[in-house]
Design a protein around this motif. Structure first.
Motif: not given
Length: 75
Positions: A21-24, A29-30, A33-35, A51-53
């Protein structure tokens, strides 16, 4: 983070669902952020920085969430 997932899998089996779940959540979140960065028209360098931040801050949060409850249980 993959290494942490492997260690957790080897040490305790029931915590694996929480890690998935944390991976998802990290992927979500990434992706958000990308969007958002693409909608604003940021250059590639700025987009990659954001994205890296987002990824790094969420990994730090993951580590904190894994360590704090264990310290309280041990006391």
């Amino acid at each position: 983070m993959g290494f942490l997932l492997l260690i957790e899998f080897l040490t305790q089996r029931q915590g694996i669902a929480q890690s998935v779940m944390l991976w998802l959540l990290l992927a979500g979140a990434v992706a958000l952020t990308l969007w958002e960065c693409r909608e604003r028209g940021y250059r590639l360098k700025v987009l990659l920085w954001w994205v890296s931040f987002a990824a790094l801050t969420h990994v730090v949060g993951y580590i904190v969430l894994r360590l704090v409850p264990r310290r309280e249980r041990e006391s």
